[in-house]
Design a protein around this motif. Sequence first.
Motif, short mmCIF file in Angstrom:
data_model
loop_
_atom_site.label_atom_id
_atom_site.label_comp_id
_atom_site.label_asym_id
_atom_site.label_seq_id
_atom_site.Cartn_x
_atom_site.Cartn_y
_atom_site.Cartn_z
N GLN A 196 -47.14 23.41 28.75
CA GLN A 196 -46.35 22.82 29.84
C GLN A 196 -45.14 22.08 29.30
N VAL A 197 -45.34 21.26 28.27
CA VAL A 197 -44.23 20.47 27.72
C VAL A 197 -43.17 21.37 27.12
N LEU A 198 -43.59 22.37 26.35
CA LEU A 198 -42.61 23.27 25.73
C LEU A 198 -41.85 24.07 26.78
N ALA A 199 -42.55 24.51 27.82
CA ALA A 199 -41.88 25.27 28.87
C ALA A 199 -40.89 24.40 29.62
N ALA A 200 -41.25 23.14 29.90
CA ALA A 200 -40.37 22.24 30.64
C ALA A 200 -39.14 21.88 29.83
N PHE A 201 -39.27 21.79 28.51
CA PHE A 201 -38.17 21.33 27.67
C PHE A 201 -37.32 22.47 27.12
N LYS A 202 -37.81 23.71 27.27
CA LYS A 202 -37.13 24.82 26.62
C LYS A 202 -35.69 24.98 27.11
N GLY A 203 -35.48 24.85 28.40
CA GLY A 203 -34.14 25.02 28.94
C GLY A 203 -33.17 23.96 28.49
N THR A 204 -33.65 22.73 28.35
CA THR A 204 -32.79 21.60 27.96
C THR A 204 -32.82 21.33 26.46
N MET A 205 -33.70 22.04 25.73
CA MET A 205 -33.86 21.85 24.28
C MET A 205 -34.27 20.42 23.95
N GLY A 218 -50.30 16.44 9.75
CA GLY A 218 -49.21 17.41 9.66
C GLY A 218 -48.42 17.40 10.95
N MET A 219 -47.09 17.48 10.85
CA MET A 219 -46.24 17.38 12.05
C MET A 219 -45.24 18.52 12.11
N ALA A 220 -45.05 19.03 13.32
CA ALA A 220 -44.02 20.02 13.59
C ALA A 220 -43.28 19.58 14.85
N ILE A 221 -41.97 19.84 14.88
CA ILE A 221 -41.12 19.34 15.96
C ILE A 221 -40.40 20.52 16.61
N ALA A 222 -40.60 20.65 17.92
CA ALA A 222 -39.85 21.65 18.70
C ALA A 222 -38.54 21.01 19.16
N PRO A 223 -37.45 21.76 19.21
CA PRO A 223 -37.32 23.20 19.00
C PRO A 223 -37.00 23.59 17.56
N PHE A 224 -36.95 22.63 16.64
CA PHE A 224 -36.49 22.90 15.27
C PHE A 224 -37.47 23.78 14.50
N ASP A 225 -38.76 23.56 14.71
CA ASP A 225 -39.78 24.31 13.97
C ASP A 225 -40.39 25.43 14.80
N GLY A 226 -39.84 25.68 15.98
CA GLY A 226 -40.34 26.73 16.86
C GLY A 226 -40.21 26.29 18.31
N THR A 227 -40.25 27.26 19.20
CA THR A 227 -40.14 26.95 20.63
C THR A 227 -41.38 27.39 21.41
#
Length: 729
Positions: A187-196, A292-301
């Motif tokens: 849900q979070v990735l989908a909501a933020f994908k358009g605005t990055m 371990g940490m990964a940050i969208a959109p830099f490490d994937g969307t």
Amino acid sequence: MKNLLKSWNAPRAPHPPILGDDEAQHRLAVFEDIERGHSGWFWATDASGHLTYISPAACERFGVPAEALLGQLFTSLFETDPENPGECSGRPLQFQLGAHARLSDVTVRLMPARCGPGARPAWWALSGQPKLDVAKPGSDGAFHGYRGSARDITTEYQRRIEDSRLAEFDSLTGLANRHRITRRVDQVLAAFKGTMRPATLMMLDLDRFKQVNDTLGHPAGDELLRQVAQRLTRVVGASGEIGRLGGDEFQILLADQEDRGKLGELADKIIGVVSQPYSIDDNHVVIGVSVGMAIAPFDGTEREEIVRAADLALYAAKHGGRGQFRFYSSDLRDEKEERRLLEEALRDAIASVDGADDSWDEPQLAMVYQPVVRTEDHAVVGFEALMRWEHPQRGAIPPSVFIPVAEDTGMILHLGAWGLRQAARDAAAWPHLLRIAVNVSAVQFAHPDFPGVVADVLADTGLDPDRLELELTESVFMGDGEATDAAFKALKLLGVRLALDDFGTGYSSLSYLRAAPFDKLKVDRSFVESCTLSDQNSAKIIAAIIGLADALGMETTVEGVEAFDQRDVVCAKGARLIQGFLYSLPLRQAVVLERMAGGQLIIPPEGPQRHRPERRSVYRRIGVIHEDHRYEALLRNLSATGARIEGLGGVPVGTSLVLDLGAGQLAVVTVSRSEDAIIGAEFETPLVSDGAGGLVTRYRASPSALAAAARMASKSAPQFLEVEIRKRA
């Protein structure tokens, strides 16, 4: 009730039948029986939505008299369930009433503020239909309000909510379960994908949890997981959502967070809090956690990309020394294969010192010895044995990398026994009877044969037991308390000394000092690192540890002293024994013997006057941007506050530049020194730790932003001279 009955019997057709008085009385009696039996209630509103009738039994449920409710706006009696917004009233009920729609089992919750004292939370299912005055056939008629019924569905609703909660939350810890946290990430990735907009996923894995289960049993492991969940909830609070994936694995989702400085601070806080001792069934349990940490959109969307990136970062954290955090970077892709190769190489290294593998020209493993010096006269009073691994192809591999691998694979028993035996053999050959300190892994200490191994080493080498000092960390207390006490007793009967290493870094419990027969405390180097900084409490902590040791009749060694200003601080706080590069690097056995033969047991301090933040030597191509022109240069030295850059000439002091450090890392710097083709630059915003000993920018530019900037770049003439720099031999 009679008025309500009349309104229900109002004409609804051009030629309604006439209802007799007996039948009307019978219907009234039926309504009253229904109300008294609490199987259903009735209500009515006027055209403006105000309550005109409500069953007496419903008023009892509210805990207030009917007079206090009649005339109130009907929708004001109900609220959206705060635990399940969207499940019940609020806007949906208002919308349906406003549209004069028919109601059918609309779930609402009674507004607590409208209820009397002692009233319990309640949910109703409302049904009703609008009252329309049909003047002529085919006309809509005038709206006169609603007539409806209600029934109490509290029990079934709460059961439904509980069933839903069980499907969404972990029954052991109360945290979100794998299903819920996975859906939330989507849900979070989908909501933020358009605005990055960014989002961070943390993967957590408990260190040494399996040993708790194995030694204390699964019920103790379950209680430990519950306490870990409580601590995580306290640390993270409302800033993120925590989920338990199963076993000892957790996830934390942080929306709108990309500042790697703050993320590193949060990870450090999580590691510190989770690593505090636990009390379970009268046992002190000490575990750790890797992050371990990964940050969208830099490490994937997409979720699969982010989860995989965070998992790779976690893998690197666990096998880089544990109790650490890592950010994902592209060079982690082959980490699992690297781990496999490292295990194979370590087996070969152990075989090389055992004589079981004669394919190597010389053993890969060796023991070196760092002097422990008395501050009053700079005399050497002992040595600490440190293990070194020099791989023929890979070069030096630090203990922080290979010791966790040895512990995970069980090789630590063989490796630790060899190190102990080699150190004792070397110390027995010294012409001066100085003490030798040897580090002991918690896994090694927990093995029931460990006291016997120590006894055999003493017997075989002839070393005086009082000269052998075993350095232990607080993690030795995480196992079976009785077995730990028995090991301490057996070791003290042998006559060896015990030291508590890294004291002050693991939320040390004074009960350890009361229960265990330690002879020495070692102040961790992390306090020395910052002891000269005015905004830190490290100097006070050092003084407190030394004072505590003195009160308990213990010695204290301060580790990691590298500059005179650090030595001055720790000596002022009462330090009498010091170990660090200011006096000596670790020495090979041949050098130790040579110095002892020459009577060189006095080591005057030699080193820098002031401790500087660590500056890392690097050799890396980077981009340097000035106005709208990009240059290629070489990054040679890097610290949190500045860098040395080679390959750019004619740059005036005070020039503002942007360094492209790769992977979206753009850093604004000001030139502070310029000579020939070498410039020194200071960062506008200091870099932060990446958890692996490296430095990174707090923020990154997204791939789309970098691509847009590249398209907009003009082709203006360069103002500085770009010089080719070749790598020095």
